[in-house]
Enzyme design. Structure first.
Site, PDB file in Angstrom:
ATOM      1  N   CYS A 119       0.794  -1.285  -0.011  1.00  0.00           N
ATOM      2  CA  CYS A 119      -0.018   0.144  -0.023  1.00  0.00           C
ATOM      3  C   CYS A 119       0.693   1.269  -0.395  1.00  0.00           C
ATOM      4  CB  CYS A 119      -0.706  -0.438   0.872  1.00  0.00           C
ATOM      5  SG  CYS A 119      -2.022   1.696   1.580  1.00  0.00           S
ATOM      6  N   CYS A 142      -0.052   3.973   2.639  1.00  0.00           N
ATOM      7  CA  CYS A 142       0.307   3.423   3.821  1.00  0.00           C
ATOM      8  C   CYS A 142       1.707   4.479   4.336  1.00  0.00           C
ATOM      9  CB  CYS A 142       0.243   2.148   3.756  1.00  0.00           C
ATOM     10  SG  CYS A 142      -1.719   1.789   3.745  1.00  0.00           S
TER      11      CYS A 142
END
Length: 135
Positions: A32, A35
């Site tokens: 991600c 993230c």
């Protein structure tokens, strides 16, 4: 040295629900991109407020039980726990990026006790919202 700790399905209850301080929980995955962009902000929050709040990370690919329990359907997602209850939720794809009370237990009446952690939580929510480019 990192102040952000990794927690698992097995250690979540002790590290988060039984913690004496409020805990910011970052639900993330290695693949991600957003993230990874959020990670330095969480590190900075952990360093600046180490005496008042703990910051932990839960890898959703490796810890599906906790992610499912708190209905994490998109990442990054950040929940703030205080007193074993989720008090605030910030998610990348949410109508209300940072909302109060995201877990079933959060429908219980809020304590009237005011503490210093509320300002930290509010500050964290504002930073997370800006980093995640929400609103």
């Amino acid at each position: 040295m990192t102040l952000v700790t990794d927690v698992t399905d097995a250690t979540f209850a002790e590290a988060v629900l039984q913690a004496e301080k409020p805990v910011i929980v970052d639900f993330w995955a290695e693949w991600c991109g957003p993230c990874r962009r959020l990670s330095p902000v969480l590190e900075q929050l952990a360093a600046e407020h180490a005496d008042r709040v703990d910051v932990v990370k839960v890898n959703v690919d490796e810890n599906r039980e906790v992610a499912g329990r708190y209905r994490i359907i998109s990442i990054p997602a950040v929940l703030v726990f205080a007193g074993a209850r989720s008090r605030r939720r910030c998610a990348a794809r949410s109508r209300s990026p940072c909302s109060s009370g995201s877990s079933p237990a959060s429908s219980a009446p809020r304590s009237d006790r005011r503490d210093a952690s509320r300002s930290v939580i509010g500050s964290a929510a504002m930073r997370l919202r800006s980093v995640m480019r929400l609103r």
